[in-house]
Motif scaffolding. Structure first.
Motif, mmCIF file in Angstrom:
data_model
loop_
_atom_site.group_PDB
_atom_site.id
_atom_site.type_symbol
_atom_site.label_atom_id
_atom_site.label_comp_id
_atom_site.label_asym_id
_atom_site.label_seq_id
_atom_site.Cartn_x
_atom_site.Cartn_y
_atom_site.Cartn_z
ATOM 1 N N ALA A 1 1.227 5.234 -7.818
ATOM 2 C CA ALA A 1 1.334 4.755 -9.203
ATOM 3 C C ALA A 1 1.688 3.275 -9.232
ATOM 4 O O ALA A 1 1.172 2.504 -10.059
ATOM 5 N N GLU A 2 2.567 2.851 -8.329
ATOM 6 C CA GLU A 2 2.957 1.425 -8.264
ATOM 7 C C GLU A 2 1.772 0.560 -7.861
ATOM 8 O O GLU A 2 1.543 -0.511 -8.436
ATOM 9 N N ASN A 3 0.995 1.019 -6.869
ATOM 10 C CA ASN A 3 -0.187 0.258 -6.439
ATOM 11 C C ASN A 3 -1.230 0.180 -7.548
ATOM 12 O O ASN A 3 -1.860 -0.864 -7.758
ATOM 13 N N GLN A 4 -1.424 1.294 -8.266
ATOM 14 C CA GLN A 4 -2.389 1.296 -9.370
ATOM 15 C C GLN A 4 -1.951 0.335 -10.472
ATOM 16 O O GLN A 4 -2.761 -0.414 -11.021
ATOM 17 N N PHE A 5 -0.655 0.336 -10.768
ATOM 18 C CA PHE A 5 -0.151 -0.560 -11.810
ATOM 19 C C PHE A 5 -0.321 -2.021 -11.386
ATOM 20 O O PHE A 5 -0.741 -2.865 -12.181
ATOM 21 N N ALA A 6 0.013 -2.314 -10.119
ATOM 22 C CA ALA A 6 -0.123 -3.694 -9.631
ATOM 23 C C ALA A 6 -1.577 -4.147 -9.658
ATOM 24 O O ALA A 6 -1.882 -5.285 -10.012
ATOM 25 N N ALA A 7 -2.507 -3.232 -9.292
ATOM 26 C CA ALA A 7 -3.930 -3.579 -9.308
ATOM 27 C C ALA A 7 -4.409 -3.864 -10.727
ATOM 28 O O ALA A 7 -5.133 -4.839 -10.975
ATOM 29 N N LEU A 8 -4.021 -3.012 -11.682
ATOM 30 C CA LEU A 8 -4.398 -3.247 -13.083
ATOM 31 C C LEU A 8 -3.780 -4.529 -13.609
ATOM 32 O O LEU A 8 -4.387 -5.244 -14.418
ATOM 33 N N ASN A 9 -2.589 -4.838 -13.145
ATOM 34 C CA ASN A 9 -1.938 -6.084 -13.537
ATOM 35 C C ASN A 9 -2.806 -7.278 -13.159
ATOM 36 O O ASN A 9 -3.048 -8.177 -13.974
ATOM 37 N N GLU A 10 -3.325 -7.275 -11.909
ATOM 38 C CA GLU A 10 -4.145 -8.399 -11.467
ATOM 39 C C GLU A 10 -5.503 -8.417 -12.166
ATOM 40 O O GLU A 10 -6.047 -9.478 -12.448
ATOM 41 N N GLN A 11 -6.066 -7.235 -12.456
ATOM 42 C CA GLN A 11 -7.313 -7.199 -13.230
ATOM 43 C C GLN A 11 -7.090 -7.801 -14.620
ATOM 44 O O GLN A 11 -7.943 -8.530 -15.139
ATOM 45 N N TYR A 12 -5.948 -7.499 -15.217
ATOM 46 C CA TYR A 12 -5.634 -8.045 -16.540
ATOM 47 C C TYR A 12 -5.447 -9.559 -16.457
ATOM 48 O O TYR A 12 -5.927 -10.307 -17.316
ATOM 49 N N ASN A 13 -4.749 -10.041 -15.410
ATOM 50 C CA ASN A 13 -4.580 -11.487 -15.222
ATOM 51 C C ASN A 13 -5.927 -12.183 -15.120
ATOM 52 O O ASN A 13 -6.150 -13.248 -15.702
ATOM 53 N N GLU A 14 -6.856 -11.572 -14.351
ATOM 54 C CA GLU A 14 -8.186 -12.158 -14.176
ATOM 55 C C GLU A 14 -8.940 -12.173 -15.502
ATOM 56 O O GLU A 14 -9.615 -13.160 -15.843
ATOM 57 N N TYR B 1 -5.813 -9.330 -0.465
ATOM 58 C CA TYR B 1 -6.072 -7.916 -0.193
ATOM 59 C C TYR B 1 -6.839 -7.327 -1.383
ATOM 60 O O TYR B 1 -6.666 -7.784 -2.513
ATOM 61 N N ASP B 2 -7.636 -6.302 -1.110
ATOM 62 C CA ASP B 2 -8.391 -5.715 -2.229
ATOM 63 C C ASP B 2 -8.706 -4.240 -2.003
ATOM 64 O O ASP B 2 -9.619 -3.699 -2.618
ATOM 65 N N ASN B 3 -7.985 -3.559 -1.123
ATOM 66 C CA ASN B 3 -8.248 -2.136 -0.913
ATOM 67 C C ASN B 3 -7.638 -1.285 -2.018
ATOM 68 O O ASN B 3 -8.197 -0.280 -2.430
ATOM 69 N N PHE B 4 -6.443 -1.671 -2.497
ATOM 70 C CA PHE B 4 -5.802 -0.956 -3.603
ATOM 71 C C PHE B 4 -6.012 -1.680 -4.925
ATOM 72 O O PHE B 4 -5.510 -1.267 -5.950
ATOM 73 N N GLY B 5 -6.727 -2.810 -4.900
ATOM 74 C CA GLY B 5 -6.860 -3.690 -6.050
ATOM 75 C C GLY B 5 -6.473 -5.089 -5.610
ATOM 76 O O GLY B 5 -5.820 -5.279 -4.575
ATOM 77 N N ALA B 6 -6.896 -6.099 -6.357
ATOM 78 C CA ALA B 6 -6.636 -7.490 -5.980
ATOM 79 C C ALA B 6 -5.135 -7.721 -5.815
ATOM 80 O O ALA B 6 -4.332 -7.385 -6.688
ATOM 81 N N HIS B 7 -4.755 -8.330 -4.680
ATOM 82 C CA HIS B 7 -3.341 -8.570 -4.378
ATOM 83 C C HIS B 7 -3.262 -9.762 -3.439
ATOM 84 O O HIS B 7 -4.130 -9.956 -2.576
#
Length: 370
Positions: free
Chosen positions: A49-62, A324-330
């Motif tokens: 859940a933390e990784n999903q939230f962090a990935a969505l966070n970066e998608q929103y930033n983009e 990194y981009d396996n769990f989402g942009a990081h």
């Protein structure tokens, strides 16, 4: 007296062995308690859940970054359209005035033409008057064309802004859903851990009570047989550390400034959309750290990786940004010795921390600001 001692001790030992499980069963809670595997499963669910939230966070930033760029292009084209329309209006006014003047001064223009001393001079004067009128017409036509092109461009950018705003709103909705899932996962993990801790303490208390009762019954002879079985301590979360590894070499220059800035906020909490100085998300940390060295970066992991010069992972240097981009942009900032400093994820254990460059995830690539 000595003849009856051994049978008596044997009976006490047997009694202690029989009493110990009965006491443990009587003191232990009646409800089913979570196992260590349940606790670890809850923590894995929380980590996802933390990784999903962090990935969505970066998608929103983009998405916000792209929306800002489209809004700027829209503002620029609207300004171009306004300038072109003003130029066209000025040219049309000049053309109208010249038409009126040509009509009212027709006699003087005829006189100028007829007073020519030769056919060649007559032709030149006629061409000159025609060129002035044609020039005004050309200026008005070109200005009208520029205004039309600017109008088309503004329509395209306006549509892009609407699309990006819709995407941004959708991501914000998904981010809120992820936040709710994260909160539920946190609550579940905390409840599971608390239940396990309670069960563990009750087991320890039961074992201690059983051992005391057995020791009282068997005295010294039964003490060895009544020792409680060793229990594993409650599991703890793993991840990064706030202690710098001893193998990290010092960095220098702008990269050294950025590394020192990142290391100065070790322990700061991960907060969605934050870019310092007291809380960060992953791209907010790298943006803030390099800003201390006078380098401006976008608040987006994907935009940082796309806009900066690439370097091989085998040649990374302190200050480079690892993507990194396996769990989402990081992203994290490389500090040397195979280590990065990163804002890992929201929630406990996700604060700004040292991590192995290869331990968080398999990196996609690296870029070098400056």
């Amino acid at each position: 007296m000595k003849i009856g001692t051994r049978p008596r001790v044997t009976r006490l030992v047997v009694a202690a062995v029989l009493v110990l499980p009965a006491l443990v069963a009587s003191v232990a809670p009646s409800l089913a308690a979570p196992s260590k595997q349940d606790v670890e499963a809850a923590k894995q669910k929380l980590l996802q859940a933390e990784n999903q939230f962090a990935a969505l966070n970066e998608q929103y930033n983009e998405a916000v970054y792209q929306l800002q760029q489209a809004q700027q292009h829209l503002a620029d084209t609207l300004a171009m359209k306004k300038a072109a329309e003003a130029q066209a209006a000025t040219a049309r006014t000049a053309l109208s005035k010249r038409a009126v003047q040509a009509y009212t001064d027709m006699g003087s223009q005829y006189e100028a033409l007829l007073s020519a001393g030769s056919m060649s001079e007559f032709s030149d004067r006629l061409a000159y008057l025609g060129a002035i009128t044609q020039n005004d017409a050309n200026v008005a036509s070109q200005a009208d064309a520029a205004a039309q092109e600017a109008q088309w461009a503004s329509q395209e950018y306006d549509q892009a802004v609407q699309d990006l705003q819709q995407k941004s709103n959708q991501l914000q909705t998904e981010q809120q859903a992820a936040q709710n899932a994260l909160n539920q996962a946190r609550q579940y993990a905390a409840t599971t851990q608390a239940n396990y801790n309670t069960w563990y303490q009750q087991q320890q208390q039961a074992l201690a009570a059983a051992a005391a009762a057995a020791q009282q019954q068997q005295q010294q002879a039964a003490a060895a047989a009544s020792q409680p079985a060793a229990q594993s301590p409650p599991p703890s979360s793993s991840g990064g550390t706030t202690t710098p590894p001893p193998t990290i070499p010092p960095a220098s220059g702008g990269a050294g400034t950025a590394v020192a800035a990142a290391e100065s906020v070790i322990g700061a909490p991960y907060v969605f959309g934050a870019a310092g100085p007291s809380s960060f998300d992953c791209s907010g940390l790298t943006m803030w750290a390099w800003a201390q060295a006078g380098v401006s970066l976008p608040h987006s992991a994907a935009a940082q990786y796309a806009s900066l010069p690439k370097v091989p992972l085998s040649a990374v240097q302190p200050g480079d940004i690892i993507y990194y981009d396996n769990f989402g942009a990081h992203v994290g900032i490389y500090v040397g010795g195979g280590q990065i400093v990163q804002a890992r994820h929201p929630g406990p254990g996700g604060q700004v921390q040292y991590s192995s460059m290869m331990g968080y995830d398999t990196p996609v690539g690296a870029v070098r600001p400056g």
